[in-house]
Design an enzyme around this catalytic site. Structure first.
Site, mmCIF file in Angstrom:
data_model
loop_
_atom_site.group_PDB
_atom_site.id
_atom_site.type_symbol
_atom_site.label_atom_id
_atom_site.label_comp_id
_atom_site.label_asym_id
_atom_site.label_seq_id
_atom_site.Cartn_x
_atom_site.Cartn_y
_atom_site.Cartn_z
ATOM 1 N N SER A 1 24.190 -33.336 -40.219
ATOM 2 C CA SER A 1 23.500 -32.317 -39.144
ATOM 3 C C SER A 1 22.016 -32.204 -39.552
ATOM 4 O O SER A 1 21.250 -32.880 -39.852
ATOM 5 C CB SER A 1 24.414 -31.064 -39.345
ATOM 6 O OG SER A 1 24.041 -29.899 -38.530
ATOM 7 N N TYR B 1 19.815 -31.153 -28.601
ATOM 8 C CA TYR B 1 19.975 -32.096 -29.861
ATOM 9 C C TYR B 1 20.575 -30.808 -30.784
ATOM 10 O O TYR B 1 21.575 -30.970 -31.414
ATOM 11 C CB TYR B 1 18.667 -32.449 -30.523
ATOM 12 C CG TYR B 1 18.615 -32.812 -31.830
ATOM 13 C CD1 TYR B 1 19.382 -33.983 -32.364
ATOM 14 C CD2 TYR B 1 18.161 -31.857 -32.862
ATOM 15 C CE1 TYR B 1 19.092 -34.505 -33.561
ATOM 16 C CE2 TYR B 1 18.111 -32.415 -34.072
ATOM 17 C CZ TYR B 1 18.855 -33.482 -34.382
ATOM 18 O OH TYR B 1 18.548 -34.013 -35.899
ATOM 19 N N LYS C 1 24.356 -30.583 -32.776
ATOM 20 C CA LYS C 1 24.557 -30.365 -34.258
ATOM 21 C C LYS C 1 25.409 -29.217 -34.640
ATOM 22 O O LYS C 1 25.881 -29.023 -35.467
ATOM 23 C CB LYS C 1 23.166 -30.344 -34.855
ATOM 24 C CG LYS C 1 22.045 -31.943 -34.715
ATOM 25 C CD LYS C 1 22.960 -32.820 -35.426
ATOM 26 C CE LYS C 1 22.319 -34.207 -35.696
ATOM 27 N NZ LYS C 1 23.042 -35.323 -36.348
#
Length: 290
Positions: free
Chosen positions: A137, A151, A155
């Site tokens: 992650s 993004y 994660k």
């Protein structure tokens, strides 16, 4: 020390560059049996020369093809003990600038592919009553970066998924850990980063982030070779304790994760009176032991 034939088998996605490559090289140096993967075999031929088995893998493939891949991968050594879901990329831009197609593509690689690849290997892990899932992650999940919002969201979803897996797979003796990665010298800011197709005037914070992110490429604090050592130390540690579901890796990640969690607790304390007093009359919340 175990012989090569008895050593653990580690499969790593996204081994062309960065942390994936460093993990493959460190695992080989420790005597682990390594299955290194990439979309293009030509990018990882040197890892075969160093002793790894190399396989082509597009993590965005359909689940049926990923199941076929898992059969091939397990057949390489007869088992897989550690699965590292490392492949990923970064979609830049303000959220409004990201098209639905870009957003879907970002989640396909960073989130849905992890589900599909891992699910392909879970029957093998469950049948052997052992296995370790490592999902790479980012501290962006805590920082909620303006300029990389989708993004960061992908994660954050990955970390929640991993924590659920760490609980529901524990009866099968399968471990799962999400690695909250700090800033390391990888290709994420260059070849693994994609600007939005369209830009909107006024999103200065988002645009400045991406420019600064690319400008710092190659000057980040973290060394992927050292990160690989630390991560393999963790997942090969002989201990009865469960692995942390969320593991911060990198001095910046450790510091910022602690700082942001404290900020969230302070915020919760500041506003908790607005969240309380909502029960049906006469009922009290009994604290659950999760």
């Amino acid at each position: 020390m175990a012989s090569i034939s008895e050593s653990q088998v580690i499969l790593i996605t996204g081994c062309s560059t960065g942390l994936g490559r460093s993990l493959a090289e460190e695992a080989l140096a420790r005597g682990l049996r390594v299955i290194a993967t990439a979309r293009r075999l030509s990018a990882i031929e040197d890892l075969r020369d160093k002793g790894a088995r190399i396989l082509t893998l597009d993590v965005d493939d359909k689940p049926e093809r990923l199941k076929s891949f898992s059969v091939e991968a397990i057949g390489a050594f007869g088992q897989v003990d550690i699965l590292v879901n490392n492949a990923g990329w970064l979609l830049a831009g303000a959220i409004e600038e990201n098209t639905p197609e870009e957003i879907q593509a970002q989640f396909n690689t960073n989130f849905f592919s992890v589900i599909n690849v891992t699910t392909a290997f879970l029957p093998h892990f469950r049948s052997r009553k052992t296995g370790t899932i490592v999902n790479i992650s980012s501290q962006g999940s805590y920082l909620a970066l303006s300029g990389a919002g989708i993004y960061s969201a992908s994660k954050a979803a990955l970390e929640c998924l991993t924590e659920v897996w760490s609980n529901e797979l524990s009866p099968f003796n399968i471990r799962a850990v999400s690695v909250v990665l700090g800033a390391f010298r990888t290709s994420v800011a260059t070849s693994n980063s994609k600007p939005p197709a369209n830009t909107i005037e006024g999103y200065d914070i988002a645009h400045n982030f991406h420019r600064a992110f690319q400008a710092r490429s190659g000057q980040e604090l973290g060394d992927t070779a050292k990160a690989a050592k630390k991560l393999l130390d963790l997942v090969t540690l002989k201990t009865e304790k469960p692995l942390p579901a969320r593991f911060a890796l990198g001095e910046d990640a450790v510091y910022l994760t602690r700082k942001l969690l404290k900020r969230r607790l302070d915020e919760l304390d500041e506003w908790d009176s607005y969240g309380m007093g909502t029960n049906v009359d006469g009922l009290r919340y009994e604290q659950a032991d999760w």
